[in-house]
Design a protein around this motif. Sequence first.
Motif, PDB file in Angstrom:
ATOM      1  N   LEU A  90      13.316  -9.854 -24.425  1.00 15.38           N
ATOM      2  CA  LEU A  90      13.809 -10.907 -22.869  1.00 15.38           C
ATOM      3  C   LEU A  90      12.523 -10.333 -21.867  1.00 15.38           C
ATOM      4  O   LEU A  90      11.832  -9.836 -21.275  1.00 15.38           O
ATOM      5  CB  LEU A  90      15.132 -10.024 -22.746  1.00 15.38           C
ATOM      6  CG  LEU A  90      15.933 -10.170 -23.496  1.00 15.38           C
ATOM      7  CD1 LEU A  90      17.121  -9.055 -23.741  1.00 15.38           C
ATOM      8  CD2 LEU A  90      16.946 -11.611 -23.536  1.00 15.38           C
ATOM      9  N   GLU A  91      12.065 -11.215 -21.091  1.00  9.98           N
ATOM     10  CA  GLU A  91      11.383 -11.001 -19.998  1.00  9.98           C
ATOM     11  C   GLU A  91      11.678 -11.263 -18.597  1.00  9.98           C
ATOM     12  O   GLU A  91      12.430 -13.589 -18.298  1.00  9.98           O
ATOM     13  CB  GLU A  91      10.150 -11.763 -20.658  1.00  9.98           C
ATOM     14  CG  GLU A  91       8.539 -11.912 -19.112  1.00  9.98           C
ATOM     15  CD  GLU A  91       7.702 -12.804 -19.403  1.00  9.98           C
ATOM     16  OE1 GLU A  91       7.957 -12.994 -20.633  1.00  9.98           O
ATOM     17  OE2 GLU A  91       6.612 -12.421 -18.895  1.00  9.98           O
ATOM     18  N   GLU A  92      12.429 -10.715 -17.546  1.00  8.97           N
ATOM     19  CA  GLU A  92      12.434 -11.154 -16.114  1.00  8.97           C
ATOM     20  C   GLU A  92      11.235 -12.194 -15.443  1.00  8.97           C
ATOM     21  O   GLU A  92      10.154 -11.358 -15.637  1.00  8.97           O
ATOM     22  CB  GLU A  92      12.726 -10.355 -15.759  1.00  8.97           C
ATOM     23  CG  GLU A  92      14.385  -9.473 -16.472  1.00  8.97           C
ATOM     24  CD  GLU A  92      13.729  -7.877 -17.122  1.00  8.97           C
ATOM     25  OE1 GLU A  92      14.184  -7.392 -17.894  1.00  8.97           O
ATOM     26  OE2 GLU A  92      12.838  -8.087 -17.730  1.00  8.97           O
ATOM     27  N   SER A  93      11.843 -12.112 -14.165  1.00 11.45           N
ATOM     28  CA  SER A  93      11.204 -12.577 -13.180  1.00 11.45           C
ATOM     29  C   SER A  93      11.871 -12.590 -12.355  1.00 11.45           C
ATOM     30  O   SER A  93      12.951 -13.445 -12.539  1.00 11.45           O
ATOM     31  CB  SER A  93      10.051 -14.164 -14.375  1.00 11.45           C
ATOM     32  OG  SER A  93      10.844 -15.290 -14.199  1.00 11.45           O
ATOM     33  N   GLY A  94      10.780 -13.345 -11.157  1.00 15.89           N
ATOM     34  CA  GLY A  94      11.555 -13.604  -9.594  1.00 15.89           C
ATOM     35  C   GLY A  94      11.939 -12.727  -9.064  1.00 15.89           C
ATOM     36  O   GLY A  94      12.330 -12.692  -7.519  1.00 15.89           O
TER      37      GLY A  94
END
Length: 124
Positions: A4-8
């Motif tokens: 899982l990769e978060e961004s923002g």
Amino acid sequence: QVQLEESGGGLVQAGGSLRLSCAASRRTGSLYAIGWFRQVPGNEREFVSVIIWSHGNIYYADSVKGRFTISTDNAKNTVYLQMNSVKPEDTGVYYCAARRYAGALESSTTYDYWGQGTQVTVSS
């Protein structure tokens, strides 16, 4: 295994908006649920929101209800967290989390996969 990769994440003024994204390495429909937690130094990870894939039910923490919205784009294997009317107390590292089975949805210890987190800072 699921990555899982978060961004923002970023800096936003109180009252503003931010949208977080969580990209999964494989089809998210194969998981039971995917959601968001947040953490500030010295505290436990706090439940924010979760969506159950099988029936589409969505749950929010009382502290974000009416301000945050979780949504999905199945074609992109991505989950979003739209954060509106943010407050300084929303500051923290936001983590995307996924689980394979049902259980205590608000307990971080029952999730199987985690992203690295993205920092959200709300200035007053």
